[in-house]
Design an enzyme around this catalytic site. Structure first.
Site, PDB file in Angstrom:
ATOM      1  N   LYS A 164      41.654  24.214 -41.885  1.00 42.32           N
ATOM      2  CA  LYS A 164      42.067  23.251 -40.848  1.00 42.32           C
ATOM      3  C   LYS A 164      42.724  22.038 -41.511  1.00 42.32           C
ATOM      4  CE  LYS A 164      38.998  20.133 -39.101  1.00 42.32           C
ATOM      5  NZ  LYS A 164      39.414  18.727 -39.054  1.00 42.32           N
ATOM      6  N   ASN A 165      42.091  21.512 -42.552  1.00 44.06           N
ATOM      7  CA  ASN A 165      42.577  20.263 -43.161  1.00 44.06           C
ATOM      8  C   ASN A 165      43.737  20.493 -44.115  1.00 44.06           C
ATOM      9  OD1 ASN A 165      40.663  19.064 -41.641  1.00 44.06           O
ATOM     10  ND2 ASN A 165      39.213  18.718 -43.308  1.00 44.06           N
ATOM     11  N   CYS A 174      36.288   7.732 -34.228  1.00 44.43           N
ATOM     12  CA  CYS A 174      35.745   8.976 -33.677  1.00 44.43           C
ATOM     13  C   CYS A 174      34.244   8.953 -33.926  1.00 44.43           C
ATOM     14  CB  CYS A 174      36.419  10.168 -34.317  1.00 44.43           C
ATOM     15  SG  CYS A 174      36.045  10.279 -36.047  1.00 44.43           S
ATOM     16  N   ARG A 208      37.448   4.974 -39.003  1.00 36.09           N
ATOM     17  CA  ARG A 208      38.680   5.634 -39.465  1.00 36.09           C
ATOM     18  C   ARG A 208      39.871   4.656 -39.554  1.00 36.09           C
ATOM     19  NH1 ARG A 208      37.446  11.084 -38.480  1.00 36.09           N
ATOM     20  NH2 ARG A 208      38.850  11.594 -40.180  1.00 36.09           N
ATOM     21  N   ASP A 210      32.129  16.615 -45.562  1.00 37.49           N
ATOM     22  CA  ASP A 210      32.216  17.605 -44.476  1.00 37.49           C
ATOM     23  C   ASP A 210      31.156  18.687 -44.594  1.00 37.49           C
ATOM     24  OD1 ASP A 210      35.860  17.589 -44.289  1.00 37.49           O
ATOM     25  OD2 ASP A 210      34.323  16.164 -43.655  1.00 37.49           O
ATOM     26  N   ARG A 212      36.990  22.778 -32.642  1.00 41.11           N
ATOM     27  CA  ARG A 212      38.088  22.024 -33.241  1.00 41.11           C
ATOM     28  C   ARG A 212      38.345  22.486 -34.673  1.00 41.11           C
ATOM     29  NH1 ARG A 212      37.954  15.749 -32.799  1.00 41.11           N
ATOM     30  NH2 ARG A 212      39.828  16.221 -33.998  1.00 41.11           N
TER      31      ARG A 212
HETATM   32  C1  EPZ Z   1      40.191  13.860 -44.115  1.00 40.53           C
HETATM   33  O1  EPZ Z   1      40.088  12.784 -43.201  1.00 40.53           O
HETATM   34  C2  EPZ Z   1      39.636  15.078 -43.396  1.00 40.53           C
HETATM   35  N1  EPZ Z   1      40.455  15.359 -42.206  1.00 40.53           N
HETATM   36  C3  EPZ Z   1      38.181  14.829 -42.987  1.00 40.53           C
HETATM   37  O2  EPZ Z   1      37.690  16.026 -42.404  1.00 40.53           O
HETATM   38  C4  EPZ Z   1      37.370  14.532 -44.247  1.00 40.53           C
HETATM   39  O3  EPZ Z   1      36.042  14.224 -43.890  1.00 40.53           O
HETATM   40  C5  EPZ Z   1      37.997  13.340 -44.986  1.00 40.53           C
HETATM   41  O4  EPZ Z   1      39.382  13.624 -45.284  1.00 40.53           O
HETATM   42  C6  EPZ Z   1      37.281  13.047 -46.291  1.00 40.53           C
HETATM   43  O5  EPZ Z   1      37.309  14.165 -47.109  1.00 40.53           O
HETATM   44  C7  EPZ Z   1      41.651  15.965 -42.372  1.00 40.53           C
HETATM   45  O6  EPZ Z   1      42.077  16.258 -43.479  1.00 40.53           O
HETATM   46  C8  EPZ Z   1      42.416  16.251 -41.120  1.00 40.53           C
HETATM   47  P1  EPZ Z   1      40.059   9.651 -45.672  1.00 40.53           P
HETATM   48  P2  EPZ Z   1      40.814  11.369 -43.530  1.00 40.53           P
HETATM   49  O7  EPZ Z   1      41.301   8.929 -45.330  1.00 40.53           O
HETATM   50  O8  EPZ Z   1      42.110  11.620 -44.203  1.00 40.53           O
HETATM   51  C9  EPZ Z   1      38.387   5.260 -45.336  1.00 40.53           C
HETATM   52  C10 EPZ Z   1      36.478  17.329 -40.875  1.00 40.53           C
HETATM   53  O9  EPZ Z   1      35.288  17.360 -40.547  1.00 40.53           O
HETATM   54  N2  EPZ Z   1      39.799   4.900 -45.108  1.00 40.53           N
HETATM   55  O10 EPZ Z   1      39.939  10.296 -47.027  1.00 40.53           O
HETATM   56  O11 EPZ Z   1      40.806  10.562 -42.291  1.00 40.53           O
HETATM   57  C11 EPZ Z   1      37.797   6.034 -44.165  1.00 40.53           C
HETATM   58  O12 EPZ Z   1      37.283   5.145 -43.205  1.00 40.53           O
HETATM   59  C12 EPZ Z   1      37.192  16.003 -41.044  1.00 40.53           C
HETATM   60  O13 EPZ Z   1      37.181  18.345 -41.117  1.00 40.53           O
HETATM   61  C13 EPZ Z   1      40.163   3.553 -45.129  1.00 40.53           C
HETATM   62  O14 EPZ Z   1      39.324   2.681 -45.318  1.00 40.53           O
HETATM   63  O15 EPZ Z   1      39.772  10.773 -44.575  1.00 40.53           O
HETATM   64  C14 EPZ Z   1      36.697   6.818 -44.814  1.00 40.53           C
HETATM   65  O16 EPZ Z   1      35.583   5.971 -44.972  1.00 40.53           O
HETATM   66  C15 EPZ Z   1      36.278  14.834 -40.737  1.00 40.53           C
HETATM   67  N3  EPZ Z   1      41.472   3.232 -44.949  1.00 40.53           N
HETATM   68  C16 EPZ Z   1      37.244   7.113 -46.222  1.00 40.53           C
HETATM   69  O17 EPZ Z   1      38.308   6.186 -46.433  1.00 40.53           O
HETATM   70  C17 EPZ Z   1      42.441   4.186 -44.749  1.00 40.53           C
HETATM   71  O18 EPZ Z   1      43.629   3.819 -44.601  1.00 40.53           O
HETATM   72  C18 EPZ Z   1      37.809   8.512 -46.375  1.00 40.53           C
HETATM   73  O19 EPZ Z   1      38.804   8.669 -45.413  1.00 40.53           O
HETATM   74  C19 EPZ Z   1      42.055   5.539 -44.720  1.00 40.53           C
HETATM   75  C20 EPZ Z   1      40.727   5.884 -44.912  1.00 40.53           C
END
Ligand code: EPZ
Length: 421
Positions: free
Chosen positions: A25-26, A121, A126, A309, A401
């Site tokens: 998915k990701n 969410c 996020r 995850d 999802r």
């Molecule tokens: C991706 O989300 C995945 N989703 C998530 O999978 C996964 O949990 C996450 O990476 C971490 O591995 C997809 O790839 C579609 P991040 P993403 O940006 O990109 C903070 C699932 O269950 N952050 O690495 O949104 C954020 O709040 C989903 O399949 C900022 O502070 O994750 C979080 O604490 C859930 N500023 C941390 O970084 C930003 O601009 C990691 O977020 C972006 C993120």
């Protein structure tokens, strides 16, 4: 009256046999976003048929692209040549918050993009500050009004970008936008997840010049144009991990044929720590559960650390370990929704902020529980497989999802699970 779908699970059956997981998915979601930059059609093989993929398909159609299932439904055909809009539909955007990484490709292709602010969410706020920081460095100008983000650029210029945190989505967004910028872009403190390597492979098949994905420094040499290509999406490493825990929690014996062992090292290591046998017979992964499970401590970290995850699924397993385990969730601020629901099944879990203390119990007992998000729902299903009696998991649409035909895969391995409603 429309009945919300539920999973009805009769616990006590061991999972055993061979299984193949779906495409990631990701991995497929950012690749679908990147496809809008192509000057000709793309075909994505092994594209999972998930709710998030259907919504992303609707978003691309709303922009003017053609998106169709081909190859007996196993592949996605995307033709972006008729792309005419850069405004992402607000209601669709809210359904797949990760579509924030459409900004990079749309700005690269159309010079502008309008998306609604992705709401938080179930697992946390996020924020997108790292996305905005990186894209601004490339020359994208942002304006925010009425909950929308308007992005625009005259000319994209390569830049040297140092992320404050290794954000997966921000790394992907910047990579895609930089692919068509003038000159070289360096992304430092980049996320190293396998899905980013898959995206690099896809973009380079389109004619991009990117190297370093999978490490914390990614170099992108911008090119004038990108072309369509064919790509096979990598297997879903979180689905692999989820089925590994399924084998462990039911003291089963499962062989996951298309697992990439390297992608799930952290999960395999933790399962071995608690007494589960994980072997890598050449290809795939074999997991054999054990009657007695030892406790362990888990701290979620960016890849290659233990994946957030997989945290809810491991919480279900540790609920029946012989002793006390501690889980620290460092990535998202509210990802323990499953704790209360597992408690209704007899688990003894206390959460304090980002820490959960799990005192193992001999058995779980079936109950009516609610899935609030994708991975907490998966953990409740796993708990139901092991519990005495019947478990009913509602909120199954959240599981759909990210898991393709989960109940069919588990039933094929011997689980007693049906979808109702
Ligand atoms: C991706 O989300 C995945 N989703 C998530 O999978 C996964 O949990 C996450 O990476 C971490 O591995 C997809 O790839 C579609 P991040 P993403 O940006 O990109 C903070 C699932 O269950 N952050 O690495 O949104 C954020 O709040 C989903 O399949 C900022 O502070 O994750 C979080 O604490 C859930 N500023 C941390 O970084 C930003 O601009 C990691 O977020 C972006 C993120």
């Amino acid at each position: 009256m429309w009945i919300m779908p539920e999973f009805v699970i009769q616990g006590g059956n061991r999972l055993s046999g061979d299984i193949a997981v779906s495409g990631g998915k990701n991995a497929v979601l950012p690749i679908m976003a990147a496809s809008v930059m192509a000057g000709s059609p793309c075909i994505l093989h092994n594209a999972p048929d998930l709710v998030d993929v259907r919504v992303m398909s609707e978003i691309l159609r709303s922009l003017g692209a053609t998106v169709e299932r081909v190859n007996q439904g196993r592949s996605l055909y995307i033709d972006p040549t008729a792309l005419s809009s850069w405004v992402v539909d607000d209601t669709l955007m809210r359904q797949v918050r990760s579509s924030i990484f459409l900004i990079g490709p749309l700005v690269a292709k159309m010079g502008k993009a309008t998306v609604s602010y992705p709401g938080g969410c179930d697992i946390g706020q996020r924020p997108i500050d790292q996305h905005l920081k990186g894209l601004s460095a490339l020359g994208v100008v942002f304006e925010e009004a009425h909950g929308n983000i308007m992005a625009e650029t005259g000319r994209l210029q390569g830049a040297d970008i140092h992320l404050d945190i290794p954000s997966v989505g921000a790394t992907e967004n910047i990579m895609m936008c930089a692919a068509m910028a003038d000159g070289m872009t360096v992304i430092r403190n980049a996320a190293k997840e396998p899905e980013i390597v898959d995206l690099q492979t896809f973009l380079n098949s389109m004619g991009a010049r990117i190297r370093g994905a999978g490490t914390d420094v990614i170099r992108v040499e911008g090119v004038e144009a990108l072309r369509g290509c064919e790509h096979a999406v990598m297997p879903d490493r979180i689905e692999v991990g989820t089925l590994m825990v399924g084998a462990a929690i039911t003291t089963g014996d499962v062989y996951i044929k298309n697992a990439v062992a390297e992608h799930v090292q952290a999960v395999a290591s933790k399962l071995r720590e608690v007494g589960v046998t994980v072997s890598v017979p050449g290809k795939g992964i074999r997991v054999t559960g054990s009657r007695r499970l030892r406790p362990t401590d888990i701290k979620t970290l960016p890849y290659p650390g233990f994946p957030t995850d997989m945290q809810p699924q491991m919480m279900a397993l540790l609920s029946i370990a012989e002793g006390t385990s501690v889980i620290t969730e460092t990535i998202f601020e509210s990802r323990f929704k499953q704790a209360e629901e597992l408690g209704r099944m007899g688990a003894r879990i206390r959460t304090e902020g980002r820490t959960a203390i799990i005192k193992g119990v001999p058995r779980l007992s079936g109950a009516r529980v609610v899935s609030s998000d994708l991975r907490s729902g998966a953990s409740l299903v796993l708990a139901g497989l092991a519990a005495d009696g019947q478990t009913i998991v509602s909120g199954v649409e959240s599981i759909d999802r990210g898991y393709e035909r989960l109940e069919h895969k588990l039933a094929a391995l011997g689980a007693k699970i049906v979808r109702q409603g």
